[in-house]
Scaffold this motif. Structure first.
Motif, short mmCIF file in Angstrom:
data_model
loop_
_atom_site.label_atom_id
_atom_site.label_comp_id
_atom_site.label_asym_id
_atom_site.label_seq_id
_atom_site.Cartn_x
_atom_site.Cartn_y
_atom_site.Cartn_z
N UNK A 118 0.88 -1.26 0.10
CA UNK A 118 -0.11 0.05 0.51
C UNK A 118 0.66 1.36 0.21
N UNK A 119 1.77 0.94 1.07
CA UNK A 119 2.85 2.40 1.04
C UNK A 119 3.60 2.87 -0.21
N UNK A 120 4.04 1.69 -0.90
CA UNK A 120 4.99 1.85 -2.17
C UNK A 120 3.51 2.73 -3.74
N UNK A 121 2.58 2.00 -3.44
CA UNK A 121 1.23 1.81 -4.17
C UNK A 121 1.23 3.60 -4.05
N UNK A 122 0.63 3.98 -3.02
CA UNK A 122 1.09 5.67 -2.82
C UNK A 122 1.65 6.01 -2.51
N UNK A 123 3.27 5.78 -2.69
CA UNK A 123 4.26 6.62 -2.90
C UNK A 123 4.16 6.76 -4.75
N UNK A 124 4.09 5.78 -5.06
CA UNK A 124 4.26 5.62 -6.93
C UNK A 124 3.30 7.01 -7.38
N UNK A 125 1.83 6.52 -6.71
CA UNK A 125 1.04 7.40 -7.36
C UNK A 125 0.84 8.48 -7.12
#
Length: 230
Positions: A118-125
């Motif tokens: 989730x944190x990776x997706x949120x950061x990339x988004x």
């Protein structure tokens, strides 16, 4: 032999049991009781800890949507508790608590995996949102990937709304199919990142001086239409 110990039990009653003749058996029973009591204490602490453990939130600057923050306390507690559970699983006295320990292992493992992705997706988004939605130049240069990101943006915001409704870490991260949805978003975001990197590389090949400019600065230059002439 059945023996019930209550307020009326005397030392004589204990001596009459001749427990000294069964030293090994008594020691094993006491050891098992101590270990089980320790496990029970750990499981009670787990229930108390995770019943109140919640995500921290803040607003995304550009869009105003709620984004998740993970505290050091949360990550450390998650790691420590998983180690505790793993140690309990190796105990020869686990039988009585096996089902409960297995349940907690699954919940915390899922929480760990979901938080990570989730944190990776949120950061990339968050990084790509200002580029694919905030930059008209990029939208013109990469129309297919911009449309792809539009879909990602919609899906991510729906997911954020779903997660936001449940602040408790365990309840939030253990929602059905959440990890799979995040995994799908991660794959789509990777395609957008790849397309963006290839686009920037073509600019650097055309203007070698861009190799000395960071990707963020290069995007800013291109978005403002400041392509240098040869």
């Amino acid at each position: 032999v059945k023996f019930v110990m209550d307020d009326s039990t005397t030392l004589a009653d204990l001596l009459n049991l001749n427990l000294h003749n069964y030293e090994d058996e008594v020691r094993n029973i006491v050891d098992k009781s101590v270990k089980e009591m320790s496990m029970e204490k750990v499981l009670k602490e787990l229930n108390t800890t995770w019943a109140t453990m919640e995500f921290e939130h803040e607003k995304h600057p550009r869009t105003g949507i709620t984004i998740i923050k993970t505290s050091e306390e949360l990550i450390e507690t998650l790691e420590d508790n998983q180690v505790q559970l793993q140690n309990m699983m190796t105990s020869k006295y686990i039988a009585h608590f096996l089902q409960e320990v297995s349940m907690w292992q699954k919940k915390l493992s899922t929480a760990d995996q979901v938080i990570s992705i989730y944190m990776e997706v949120q950061r990339t988004w968050s990084h790509l949102e200002s580029i694919f939605i905030g930059s008209e130049d990029i939208r013109k240069q990469l129309p297919e990937d911009s449309r792809r990101f539009d879909g990602i943006d919609t899906d991510f915001k729906e997911l954020v709304n779903q997660v936001e409704r449940t602040t408790n870490v365990i309840e939030s991260t253990n929602q059905p199919h959440l990890y799979e949805r995040l995994e799908a978003l991660q794959k789509e975001l990777a395609l957008c990142e790849k397309a963006l990197a290839e686009y920037l590389e073509t600019k650097r090949l055309a203007f070698p001086r861009f190799y000395f400019v960071s990707s963020a600065d290069l995007l800013d230059i291109l978005s403002n239409g400041n392509d240098p002439v040869t």
